[in-house]
Design a protein around this motif. Structure first.
Motif, short mmCIF file in Angstrom:
data_model
loop_
_atom_site.label_atom_id
_atom_site.label_comp_id
_atom_site.label_asym_id
_atom_site.label_seq_id
_atom_site.Cartn_x
_atom_site.Cartn_y
_atom_site.Cartn_z
N THR A 97 0.71 -1.50 -0.20
CA THR A 97 -0.01 -0.14 -0.02
C THR A 97 0.67 0.95 0.22
O THR A 97 1.88 1.42 0.85
CB THR A 97 -1.23 -0.11 1.39
OG1 THR A 97 -1.46 -1.19 1.31
CG2 THR A 97 -2.03 0.95 1.77
N TRP A 146 0.78 5.50 -0.32
CA TRP A 146 -0.21 6.64 0.95
C TRP A 146 -0.15 7.54 -0.33
O TRP A 146 1.97 7.93 -0.12
CB TRP A 146 0.06 6.62 1.83
CG TRP A 146 -1.33 5.59 2.66
CD1 TRP A 146 0.53 4.45 3.09
CD2 TRP A 146 -1.69 5.19 3.40
NE1 TRP A 146 -0.22 3.81 3.83
CE2 TRP A 146 -1.64 4.21 4.18
CE3 TRP A 146 -3.30 5.80 3.41
CZ2 TRP A 146 -2.69 3.78 4.64
CZ3 TRP A 146 -3.98 5.53 3.92
CH2 TRP A 146 -4.10 4.42 4.45
N GLU A 184 1.93 4.96 6.64
CA GLU A 184 0.66 5.26 7.01
C GLU A 184 0.66 6.98 8.40
O GLU A 184 0.35 7.43 7.77
CB GLU A 184 -0.60 4.16 7.92
CG GLU A 184 -1.94 4.57 7.80
CD GLU A 184 -2.47 4.37 8.04
OE1 GLU A 184 -4.15 3.95 8.47
OE2 GLU A 184 -2.36 3.00 8.37
N THR A 229 -4.54 6.20 -1.71
CA THR A 229 -3.78 4.87 -1.54
C THR A 229 -4.00 4.31 -3.20
O THR A 229 -4.66 4.24 -3.36
CB THR A 229 -4.19 3.88 -0.46
OG1 THR A 229 -5.79 2.84 -0.62
CG2 THR A 229 -4.10 4.42 1.17
#
Length: 68
Positions: free
Chosen positions: A2, A4, A24, A53
């Motif tokens: 992931t 951001w 995050e 994301t």
């Protein structure tokens, strides 16, 4: 993975600032900073700070500052 992506976007949809990272907490801090960096007039005019994301660095805008 992931990633951001923080963006400051003007009313026409143009990205003026973009920072991407995998952390995050760092992304949330950056988003808060982007939000606070917009003046009341910019917000009234339609500027937005967006946090989203993506799953690959290929999906991150090319002009982004990329933090690992």
């Amino acid at each position: 993975m992931t990633i951001w992506v923080n963006e400051q976007i003007d009313p026409s949809g143009m990205i003026h600032a973009c920072i991407a990272c995998c952390d995050e907490t760092q992304a949330q801090d950056c988003h808060e900073s982007f939000e606070k960096g917009l003046t009341d007039q910019q917000k009234t005019d339609g500027w937005v700070a967006q946090l989203r994301t993506v799953d690959s660095w290929d999906e991150v805008p090319v002009n982004a500052l990329k933090l690992n």
